[in-house]
Design a protein around this motif. Structure first.
Motif, PDB file in Angstrom:
ATOM      1  N   LEU A  69       0.818  -1.223   0.000  1.00  0.00           N
ATOM      2  CA  LEU A  69       0.000   0.000   0.000  1.00  0.00           C
ATOM      3  C   LEU A  69       0.853   1.276   0.000  1.00  0.00           C
ATOM      4  N   TYR A  70       1.894   1.298   0.831  1.00  0.00           N
ATOM      5  CA  TYR A  70       2.650   2.543   0.976  1.00  0.00           C
ATOM      6  C   TYR A  70       3.491   2.871  -0.250  1.00  0.00           C
ATOM      7  N   TYR A  71       3.832   1.865  -1.058  1.00  0.00           N
ATOM      8  CA  TYR A  71       4.505   2.177  -2.323  1.00  0.00           C
ATOM      9  C   TYR A  71       3.523   2.844  -3.275  1.00  0.00           C
ATOM     10  N   ILE A  72       2.265   2.422  -3.227  1.00  0.00           N
ATOM     11  CA  ILE A  72       1.260   3.043  -4.094  1.00  0.00           C
ATOM     12  C   ILE A  72       1.058   4.503  -3.671  1.00  0.00           C
ATOM     13  N   LEU A  73       1.026   4.729  -2.375  1.00  0.00           N
ATOM     14  CA  LEU A  73       0.853   6.108  -1.890  1.00  0.00           C
ATOM     15  C   LEU A  73       2.132   6.932  -2.079  1.00  0.00           C
ATOM     16  N   GLY A  74       3.282   6.240  -2.117  1.00  0.00           N
ATOM     17  CA  GLY A  74       4.561   6.941  -2.304  1.00  0.00           C
ATOM     18  C   GLY A  74       5.014   7.700  -1.075  1.00  0.00           C
ATOM     19  N   LYS A  75       4.451   7.388   0.060  1.00  0.00           N
ATOM     20  CA  LYS A  75       4.863   8.087   1.280  1.00  0.00           C
ATOM     21  C   LYS A  75       4.518   7.265   2.511  1.00  0.00           C
ATOM     22  N   LYS A  76       5.269   7.527   3.581  1.00  0.00           N
ATOM     23  CA  LYS A  76       4.989   6.857   4.852  1.00  0.00           C
ATOM     24  C   LYS A  76       5.382   7.798   5.978  1.00  0.00           C
ATOM     25  N   GLU A  77       4.525   7.857   6.970  1.00  0.00           N
ATOM     26  CA  GLU A  77       4.813   8.707   8.121  1.00  0.00           C
ATOM     27  C   GLU A  77       5.743   7.958   9.078  1.00  0.00           C
ATOM     28  N   PHE A  78       6.739   8.659   9.618  1.00  0.00           N
ATOM     29  CA  PHE A  78       7.666   8.072  10.584  1.00  0.00           C
ATOM     30  C   PHE A  78       8.088   9.183  11.534  1.00  0.00           C
ATOM     31  N   MET A  79       7.987   8.953  12.831  1.00  0.00           N
ATOM     32  CA  MET A  79       8.323   9.978  13.837  1.00  0.00           C
ATOM     33  C   MET A  79       7.552  11.291  13.585  1.00  0.00           C
ATOM     34  N   GLY A  80       6.319  11.153  13.115  1.00  0.00           N
ATOM     35  CA  GLY A  80       5.502  12.348  12.877  1.00  0.00           C
ATOM     36  C   GLY A  80       5.916  13.146  11.654  1.00  0.00           C
ATOM     37  N   ILE A  81       6.760  12.552  10.809  1.00  0.00           N
ATOM     38  CA  ILE A  81       7.254  13.259   9.620  1.00  0.00           C
ATOM     39  C   ILE A  81       6.865  12.435   8.398  1.00  0.00           C
ATOM     40  N   GLU A  82       6.518  13.112   7.303  1.00  0.00           N
ATOM     41  CA  GLU A  82       6.177  12.364   6.101  1.00  0.00           C
ATOM     42  C   GLU A  82       7.431  12.106   5.259  1.00  0.00           C
ATOM     43  N   PHE A  83       7.678  10.840   4.952  1.00  0.00           N
ATOM     44  CA  PHE A  83       8.824  10.472   4.119  1.00  0.00           C
ATOM     45  C   PHE A  83       8.356   9.989   2.759  1.00  0.00           C
ATOM     46  N   PHE A  84       9.043  10.462   1.725  1.00  0.00           N
ATOM     47  CA  PHE A  84       8.825   9.949   0.385  1.00  0.00           C
ATOM     48  C   PHE A  84       9.460   8.558   0.301  1.00  0.00           C
ATOM     49  N   ILE A  85       8.761   7.599  -0.293  1.00  0.00           N
ATOM     50  CA  ILE A  85       9.350   6.263  -0.459  1.00  0.00           C
ATOM     51  C   ILE A  85       9.013   5.693  -1.837  1.00  0.00           C
ATOM     52  N   ASN A  86       9.808   4.745  -2.271  1.00  0.00           N
ATOM     53  CA  ASN A  86       9.476   3.945  -3.458  1.00  0.00           C
ATOM     54  C   ASN A  86      10.060   2.541  -3.278  1.00  0.00           C
ATOM     55  N   GLU A  87       9.963   1.751  -4.339  1.00  0.00           N
ATOM     56  CA  GLU A  87      10.354   0.326  -4.245  1.00  0.00           C
ATOM     57  C   GLU A  87      11.837   0.106  -3.934  1.00  0.00           C
ATOM     58  N   SER A  88      12.649   1.157  -3.953  1.00  0.00           N
ATOM     59  CA  SER A  88      14.073   0.988  -3.635  1.00  0.00           C
ATOM     60  C   SER A  88      14.334   0.921  -2.145  1.00  0.00           C
ATOM     61  N   VAL A  89      13.348   1.264  -1.336  1.00  0.00           N
ATOM     62  CA  VAL A  89      13.611   1.323   0.109  1.00  0.00           C
ATOM     63  C   VAL A  89      12.594   0.526   0.918  1.00  0.00           C
ATOM     64  N   LEU A  90      13.050   0.102   2.063  1.00  0.00           N
ATOM     65  CA  LEU A  90      12.162  -0.532   3.037  1.00  0.00           C
ATOM     66  C   LEU A  90      11.119   0.506   3.487  1.00  0.00           C
ATOM     67  N   ILE A  91       9.904   0.066   3.674  1.00  0.00           N
ATOM     68  CA  ILE A  91       8.873   0.970   4.188  1.00  0.00           C
ATOM     69  C   ILE A  91       9.163   1.204   5.675  1.00  0.00           C
ATOM     70  N   PRO A  92       9.363   2.459   6.083  1.00  0.00           N
ATOM     71  CA  PRO A  92       9.684   2.710   7.493  1.00  0.00           C
ATOM     72  C   PRO A  92       8.649   2.053   8.420  1.00  0.00           C
ATOM     73  N   ARG A  93       9.156   1.384   9.461  1.00  0.00           N
ATOM     74  CA  ARG A  93       8.274   0.680  10.396  1.00  0.00           C
ATOM     75  C   ARG A  93       8.118   1.492  11.672  1.00  0.00           C
ATOM     76  N   GLN A  94       6.922   1.437  12.199  1.00  0.00           N
ATOM     77  CA  GLN A  94       6.672   2.173  13.444  1.00  0.00           C
ATOM     78  C   GLN A  94       7.606   1.701  14.551  1.00  0.00           C
ATOM     79  N   GLU A  95       7.894   0.389  14.585  1.00  0.00           N
ATOM     80  CA  GLU A  95       8.730  -0.130  15.678  1.00  0.00           C
ATOM     81  C   GLU A  95      10.105   0.536  15.716  1.00  0.00           C
ATOM     82  N   THR A  96      10.597   0.949  14.541  1.00  0.00           N
ATOM     83  CA  THR A  96      11.932   1.553  14.472  1.00  0.00           C
ATOM     84  C   THR A  96      11.965   2.945  15.115  1.00  0.00           C
ATOM     85  N   GLU A  97      10.797   3.537  15.330  1.00  0.00           N
ATOM     86  CA  GLU A  97      10.763   4.853  15.982  1.00  0.00           C
ATOM     87  C   GLU A  97      11.426   4.805  17.357  1.00  0.00           C
ATOM     88  N   THR A  98      11.322   3.669  18.033  1.00  0.00           N
ATOM     89  CA  THR A  98      11.922   3.540  19.368  1.00  0.00           C
ATOM     90  C   THR A  98      13.438   3.762  19.305  1.00  0.00           C
TER      91      THR A  98
END
Ligand code: GLN
Length: 283
Positions: A69-98
């Motif tokens: 889903l997040y590749y289709i949207l092209g973005k993922k929220e992490f630490m309250g910030i919106e990050f641009f993403i595509n198929e070259s990167v792992l989708i940021p995971r909420q658990e990594t915020e810790t």
């Protein structure tokens, strides 16, 4: 067709592949209509433009094909910030915020230098620098596609001055600088489990048979690039946390400990470099 009918059609097409087909249909339609989900649901009885509906069905088809889903949207929220993403990167995971929260807690508002190994979208380094305005850092990644994404995120967040990115395999990376803190979410998924993670880059995920391939060399590398008394935090598979802790202890790090993720699992290893921490060079 009405919003609720379009959503129902999308939901039915996703029911095979998704655990939350209605939610995903709502997310995709609100994305196309530039509304938030609550606003979309409030408009259930309004008519949807034919062109929008067609676009929606094409996005649903992609999703039904297994594109995350997040590749289709092209973005993922992490630490309250919106990050641009595509198929070259792992989708940021909420658990990594810790990991980032712990780093921010340790450093407070001191000015430090940060190294992020396997930076991907840049989300770890950039969110750290977003909240700690005095620090600067470098993110390295073996994937040129990832470096492009990370640089774009740095630009979008106005952090290009303080965040530099470099395409490099850490195993062959030499740098004179020594860092106050080293952070990493390396690939640690076990080979037989990688297949279940459809759509994300294998290089970002695959940690070999037992998921531990990366850690011995990562420990050596961190021992080399960290300043005396500097801290590292790395993410691990909680099932292997004990072994990874042992790897860092044998490399001579001190005060090596677990940190828990939001589900209470040992998801991170943290430790400190002391005189005597081996750095035989990254092999
Ligand atoms: N936590 C991720 C997952 O299980 C894996 C991330 C990684 O390999 N670094 O999907």
């Amino acid at each position: 067709m009405k919003v609720k009918e379009v959503l129902k059609e999308g939901k039915d097409l996703l029911s095979e592949i998704s655990d939350a087909p209605m939610l995903e249909a709502e997310v995709l339609l609100s994305y196309l209509l530039n509304l938030d989900r609550a606003a979309l649901v409030a408009r259930s009885d309004e008519e949807v433009d034919n062109a929008v509906k067609e676009k929606f069905i094409s996005l649903i088809a992609k999703r039904a094909d297994g594109v995350p889903l997040y590749y289709i949207l092209g973005k993922k929220e992490f630490m309250g910030i919106e990050f641009f993403i595509n198929e070259s990167v792992l989708i940021p995971r909420q658990e990594t915020e810790t990991l980032v929260e712990e780093a921010l807690k340790l450093i407070g508002n001191k000015a430090v230098s940060v190294l992020d190994v396997g930076t991907g979208s840049g989300c770890i380094l950039l969110s750290f620098l977003y909240y700690n305005k005095k620090s600067r850092g470098i993110g390295i990644d073996i994937s040129s596609g990832a470096i492009e994404v990370a640089r774009k995120n740095a630009e979008l967040l106005g952090l290009s001055e303080r965040a530099k990115f470099k395409e490099a395999d850490f195993r062959a990376f030499r740098i004179d600088e020594r860092f106050d803190i080293v952070l990493s979410n390396p690939p640690y998924v076990r080979t037989d489990e990688v297949k279940q993670l459809k759509g994300e880059p294998e290089v970002a995920l695959s940690g070999g048979k037992d998921g531990l391939d990366v850690y011995p060399q990562l420990a050596q590398f961190i021992a080399e690039v960290l300043k005396e008394n500097g801290t590292f935090i790395v993410e691990v598979d909680y099932r292997s946390a004990r072994k990874v802790k042992g790897i860092f202890e044998s490399a001579g790090f001190r005060f090596v400990k677990f940190l828990k993720d939001l589900s209470g699992r040992n998801r991170f290893i943290e430790g400190v470099k002391f005189e005597g921490t081996k750095f035989e060079g990254a092999k």
